[in-house]
Design a protein around this motif. Structure first.
Motif, PDB file in Angstrom:
ATOM      1  N   TRP A  83      -5.327   3.167  -1.392  1.00 27.88           N
ATOM      2  CA  TRP A  83      -3.597   3.142  -1.511  1.00 27.88           C
ATOM      3  C   TRP A  83      -3.751   1.480  -2.020  1.00 27.88           C
ATOM      4  O   TRP A  83      -3.392   0.763  -1.697  1.00 27.88           O
ATOM      5  CB  TRP A  83      -3.176   3.300  -0.212  1.00 27.88           C
ATOM      6  CG  TRP A  83      -3.221   4.895   0.403  1.00 27.88           C
ATOM      7  CD1 TRP A  83      -4.167   4.646   1.012  1.00 27.88           C
ATOM      8  CD2 TRP A  83      -1.978   5.617  -0.058  1.00 27.88           C
ATOM      9  NE1 TRP A  83      -3.783   6.428   1.228  1.00 27.88           N
ATOM     10  CE2 TRP A  83      -2.155   6.275   0.451  1.00 27.88           C
ATOM     11  CE3 TRP A  83      -0.886   5.126  -0.523  1.00 27.88           C
ATOM     12  CZ2 TRP A  83      -1.380   7.655   0.275  1.00 27.88           C
ATOM     13  CZ3 TRP A  83       0.234   6.245  -0.952  1.00 27.88           C
ATOM     14  CH2 TRP A  83      -0.475   7.203  -0.246  1.00 27.88           C
ATOM     15  N   ARG A 118       0.852  -1.097   0.293  1.00 28.56           N
ATOM     16  CA  ARG A 118      -0.652   0.250   0.035  1.00 28.56           C
ATOM     17  C   ARG A 118       1.041   1.452   0.326  1.00 28.56           C
ATOM     18  O   ARG A 118       0.485   1.937   0.609  1.00 28.56           O
ATOM     19  CB  ARG A 118      -1.004   0.151   1.304  1.00 28.56           C
ATOM     20  CG  ARG A 118      -2.063  -0.863   1.021  1.00 28.56           C
ATOM     21  CD  ARG A 118      -3.184  -1.212   2.044  1.00 28.56           C
ATOM     22  NE  ARG A 118      -2.697  -1.095   3.441  1.00 28.56           N
ATOM     23  CZ  ARG A 118      -2.250  -2.047   4.015  1.00 28.56           C
ATOM     24  NH1 ARG A 118      -2.683  -3.498   3.582  1.00 28.56           N
ATOM     25  NH2 ARG A 118      -2.391  -2.146   5.240  1.00 28.56           N
ATOM     26  N   ASP A 119       1.279   1.405  -0.707  1.00 28.23           N
ATOM     27  CA  ASP A 119       2.951   2.180  -1.012  1.00 28.23           C
ATOM     28  C   ASP A 119       1.974   3.173  -2.139  1.00 28.23           C
ATOM     29  O   ASP A 119       3.114   4.094  -2.384  1.00 28.23           O
ATOM     30  CB  ASP A 119       4.651   1.392  -0.823  1.00 28.23           C
ATOM     31  CG  ASP A 119       4.735   1.435  -2.502  1.00 28.23           C
ATOM     32  OD1 ASP A 119       3.637   0.899  -3.090  1.00 28.23           O
ATOM     33  OD2 ASP A 119       5.286   1.636  -2.851  1.00 28.23           O
ATOM     34  N   LEU A 158      -0.694   5.830  -4.318  1.00 31.75           N
ATOM     35  CA  LEU A 158      -1.635   5.969  -4.086  1.00 31.75           C
ATOM     36  C   LEU A 158      -2.808   6.257  -5.575  1.00 31.75           C
ATOM     37  O   LEU A 158      -1.857   6.776  -6.132  1.00 31.75           O
ATOM     38  CB  LEU A 158      -1.711   7.535  -3.507  1.00 31.75           C
ATOM     39  CG  LEU A 158      -3.246   8.062  -3.043  1.00 31.75           C
ATOM     40  CD1 LEU A 158      -4.391   7.158  -2.679  1.00 31.75           C
ATOM     41  CD2 LEU A 158      -3.460   9.157  -2.335  1.00 31.75           C
TER      42      LEU A 158
END
Length: 193
Positions: free
Chosen positions: A173, A164-165, A167
């Motif tokens: 994310w 989830r890095d 966007l």
């Protein structure tokens, strides 16, 4: 340092021609980049042709964009962004313009025929043989299976799976993937001990 001006364009494969993009390619690339199945994965998804055209001809972007043609028709595009490698200050001059980030998009009507694989293999060959680069990277959302599978097909190795890095424009994310390939790996050479 890599010099795209020294390349004899177009670069040809068995079925394709690859050449630097020009402002004349705006409409042809907009035809597929505006489609949901393409723009869900790419960095920018402008709402109008005018907005897209203004971004496309930005000198920094245009200098990094190549188009893929099949029988004279634009069917996709490639990004080739030559970069400096990280280096300590005393040797930074030796790390100038030695690597590149790659990217791609293909019109969905031409998917499933091996064109993307053929084009990216030609781009890799151009980077290592024509430009003398030492390292290539490519990144995508982990959910973009077609893209990371292409990276694996062309011999790139997965270097990072990030949680989830990234966007997404949906507000969610997402996980990300980064693949890389070194020139000596591509040539099948054994790494130094």
């Amino acid at each position: 340092m890599a010099n795209l001006a020294s390349v004899s364009w177009p670069v040809r494969t068995a079925r394709l021609a690859i050449r630097p993009a020009t402002a004349d390619d705006i409409v042809a690339t907009w035809a597929y980049r505006r489609l949901d199945e393409v723009n869900r994965w790419i960095t920018r998804a402008p709402a109008t042709l005018e907005e897209y055209g203004a971004q496309f001809v930005d000198p920094d972007r245009l200098a990094n964009t190549l188009v893929i043609e099949r029988d004279g028709q634009v069917i996709g595009d490639l990004m080739l962004s030559v970069e400096d490698a990280w280096a300590q200050a005393e040797v930074a001059d030796q790390a100038t313009g030695v690597q590149a980030e790659l990217g791609w998009s293909l019109h969905p009507h031409h998917a499933g025929r091996g064109y993307a694989t053929e084009a990216v293999r030609a781009l890799i060959r151009l980077c290592f043989e024509g430009l003398g680069l030492r390292r290539l990277t490519a990144s995508c959302f982990a959910a973009n299976e077609a893209s990371w599978r292409l990276m694996e097909r062309v011999g790139m190795r997965r270097e990072a799976y990030t949680i989830r890095d990234s966007l997404h424009r949906s507000g969610t994310w997402l996980d990300g993937l980064t693949y890389a390939l070194l020139a000596d790996e591509w040539r099948g050479e054994r790494p130094p001990d």
